[in-house]
Write an enzyme that holds these catalytic residues in place. Structure first.
Site, mmCIF file in Angstrom:
data_model
loop_
_atom_site.group_PDB
_atom_site.id
_atom_site.type_symbol
_atom_site.label_atom_id
_atom_site.label_comp_id
_atom_site.label_asym_id
_atom_site.label_seq_id
_atom_site.Cartn_x
_atom_site.Cartn_y
_atom_site.Cartn_z
ATOM 1 N N SER A 283 0.855 -1.184 0.000
ATOM 2 C CA SER A 283 0.000 0.000 0.000
ATOM 3 C C SER A 283 0.894 1.237 0.000
ATOM 4 O O SER A 283 2.015 1.202 0.503
ATOM 5 C CB SER A 283 -0.882 -0.026 1.249
ATOM 6 O OG SER A 283 -1.172 1.286 1.693
ATOM 7 N N GLU A 296 -7.195 -9.913 -7.481
ATOM 8 C CA GLU A 296 -8.279 -8.954 -7.707
ATOM 9 C C GLU A 296 -8.337 -8.566 -9.181
ATOM 10 O O GLU A 296 -9.418 -8.420 -9.771
ATOM 11 C CB GLU A 296 -8.083 -7.727 -6.818
ATOM 12 C CG GLU A 296 -8.256 -8.070 -5.341
ATOM 13 C CD GLU A 296 -7.742 -6.976 -4.404
ATOM 14 O OE1 GLU A 296 -7.707 -5.802 -4.800
ATOM 15 O OE2 GLU A 296 -7.369 -7.308 -3.262
ATOM 16 N N GLN A 328 -16.589 -5.045 -38.244
ATOM 17 C CA GLN A 328 -15.146 -4.848 -38.073
ATOM 18 C C GLN A 328 -14.708 -4.902 -36.607
ATOM 19 O O GLN A 328 -13.593 -5.313 -36.297
ATOM 20 C CB GLN A 328 -14.750 -3.500 -38.685
ATOM 21 C CG GLN A 328 -13.305 -3.140 -38.524
ATOM 22 C CD GLN A 328 -12.908 -1.974 -39.412
ATOM 23 O OE1 GLN A 328 -12.724 -2.146 -40.607
ATOM 24 N NE2 GLN A 328 -12.811 -0.793 -38.829
HETATM 25 N N1 ARG Z 1 -11.466 -4.235 -42.121
HETATM 26 C C1 ARG Z 1 -12.605 -4.969 -42.486
HETATM 27 C C2 ARG Z 1 -13.115 -5.781 -41.289
HETATM 28 O O1 ARG Z 1 -12.360 -5.973 -40.427
HETATM 29 C C3 ARG Z 1 -12.289 -5.921 -43.575
HETATM 30 C C4 ARG Z 1 -13.454 -6.270 -44.447
HETATM 31 C C5 ARG Z 1 -13.825 -5.096 -45.218
HETATM 32 N N2 ARG Z 1 -14.769 -5.350 -46.239
HETATM 33 C C6 ARG Z 1 -15.424 -4.377 -46.795
HETATM 34 N N3 ARG Z 1 -16.211 -4.665 -47.732
HETATM 35 N N4 ARG Z 1 -15.336 -3.138 -46.341
HETATM 36 O O2 ARG Z 1 -14.236 -6.203 -41.246
#
Ligand code: ARG
Length: 464
Positions: A283, A296, A328
């Site tokens: 501490s 923890e 994404q």
């Molecule tokens: N960066 C994109 C993802 O992770 C890859 C696929 C993109 N495809 C597209 N048609 N924009 O999903």
């Protein structure tokens, strides 16, 4: 540092202006998905080899592309690759760099594929390896738990229900409950392989492709088991991500429960365990403190893990079937859950390497709270042929009496007991011995020393 010459997007003839600059920055996934570079290159190599085999590209072009991809692989490993977020993601970054290295022939690489099938392929390849890694470190954790169990077959502790003293158990039996939990986790991760092993490559954008591709060939090359069956579903499906996030959540939850219990045991009130210097922090104001911070920390990580699972479920909810940019975020959530779980398993393994069980305190607490009361009731059923409910009521009276006299059950004498139930003979006093209680729990899965020794052997064989 290798320079990318041309940073304009591939669609710059169609879309003349740069995309909104804030979106360019925050919409880029490169900083997250650059972690997939190996899988992306692996997938691309398999893809161009298949294109050559199917006579879609020439031998020369195939070799040129593979040469370029290998070079990019080395550049990234040697930290000589220029990651430029204007290239949006790892797929575009690698393609761009390939153009710098081999010129316009790089343009053949994206024949008969889309980033939509490419990203799922990369991600599944990554998840296959990461799932194997989790299973492997869970095995290591189980090994360390078994070592502890072996040392503590004879260590008696109170088994708790409702955190109130319930019945005596062996510490080894308690520890091996963790092995069951982690074995189920391993099983859960193992079950995910079936869908992870379906090869998405060749679904292209959504409809498949007019090129005469061979999906079985890339399946073999990439060590998948079979191609996915519907191109629309393939670019849309993220169930395999949910499966991983769920398995991760359950495993994190197990770790969280075990950590919580150890934190309670480490409290000054319980003092069941001591942690050595490697597993505590001090501490800033109280010089005497030794806090179980690592425990923890891993207890808390279940929260992040559930959050990632719910985020993914929520992203998918109401999303029309197909690929959308919303998807994404799947990688960020998965990488976060993976990193947290991996760290947590390793830290918990280290905890079990650096833990001291305070046997005396465990035994001492086991002598409080009438832990052998159930044994007494069972004894009356077995020896006097009483119905269990009758034996239970008589035992309650004996416990009440002991409580009034401020005595433990083993401190009562036979006269006192016979005042309540005259049929009981002096042999009953053995029932109050904690070891005898444990010894008697011979039912399959029970805490008897005999069972425990068998289980330890069984686990040791399984884990080898
Ligand atoms: N960066 C994109 C993802 O992770 C890859 C696929 C993109 N495809 C597209 N048609 N924009 O999903």
């Amino acid at each position: 540092m290798a320079k990318n010459k041309n940073s304009s997007p591939v669609w710059s003839k169609r879309i003349k202006q740069n995309v909104n600059s804030l979106f360019k920055k925050v919409g880029s996934s490169l900083n997250v998905d650059k972690r997939l570079f190996k899988e992306d290159i692996q997938g691309s190599v398999a893809h161009v080899e298949m294109l050559f085999k199917q006579k879609i590209i020439s031998f020369k072009i195939k070799n040129k592309i593979i040469w370029g991809l290998n070079r990019i692989h080395n550049e990234i490993i040697k930290k000589k690759f220029n990651f430029d977020i204007s290239h949006e993601d790892i797929h575009m970054s690698i393609e761009k760099r390939l153009f710098d290295l081999i010129g316009d022939d790089a343009g053949y690489i994206h024949t008969a594929r889309s980033r939509n099938d490419q990203v799922v392929t990369d991600f599944k390849l990554w998840l296959i390896e990461s799932t194997k890694e989790i299973i492997k470190i869970l095995e290591k954790l189980n090994k360390v738990i078994i070592l502890n169990a072996e040392k503590h077959i004879d260590t008696i502790m109170p088994g708790f229900t409702h955190l109130k003293n319930a019945q005596p158990i062996s510490l080894a039996h308690y520890l091996m409950s963790h092995i069951e939990m982690f074995n189920r986790d391993k099983e859960r991760f193992n079950n995910n392989f079936q869908s992870l092993l379906e090869n998405p490559l060749g679904a292209a954008a959504i409809s498949g492709t007019s090129f005469n591709i061979d999906r079985n060939y890339t399946t073999k090359k990439l060590k998948f088991s079979k191609p996915t069956r519907n191109s629309v579903d393939t670019v849309s499906d993220r169930d395999f991500v949910l499966d991983f996030l769920y398995a991760t959540s359950v495993c994190s939850m197990h770790i969280s429960r075990i950590s919580e219990e150890l934190i309670i045991w480490n409290s000054d009130a319980f003092n069941f365990i001591s942690l050595n210097d490697k597993m505590v922090t001090g501490s800033s104001i109280m010089p005497q403190k030794r806090n179980p911070d690592p425990l923890e920390f891993i207890r808390g990580k279940a929260g992040t893990s559930y959050g990632n699972l719910f985020s993914m479920l929520t992203i998918l909810k109401g999303l029309p079937i197909s690929y959308f940019k919303d998807l994404q975020d799947d990688k960020q959530l998965t990488f976060s859950s993976f990193d947290n779980l991996k760290n947590s398993i390793i830290i918990l393994t280290d905890v079990f390497k650096n833990i001291i069980f305070n046997k005396k305190n465990m035994k001492n607490l086991a002598t409080k709270g009438y832990l052998t009361a159930t044994d007494l009731a069972d004894y009356m059923v077995q020896e006097l042929n009483f119905p269990f409910r009758k034996a239970y009521q008589i035992t309650s009276k004996i416990v009440n009496f002991a409580e009034r006299k401020n005595k433990k059950l083993n401190e009562l004498n036979i006269k006192e007991i016979q005042k309540i139930e005259p049929k009981l003979k002096s042999g009953v006093l053995n029932i109050f011995d904690l070891r005898n209680s444990i010894k008697s729990k011979k039912s399959f899965g029970g805490t008897s020393f005999e069972n425990i020794k068998k289980m330890i052997e069984k686990y040791k064989k399984e884990i080898k």
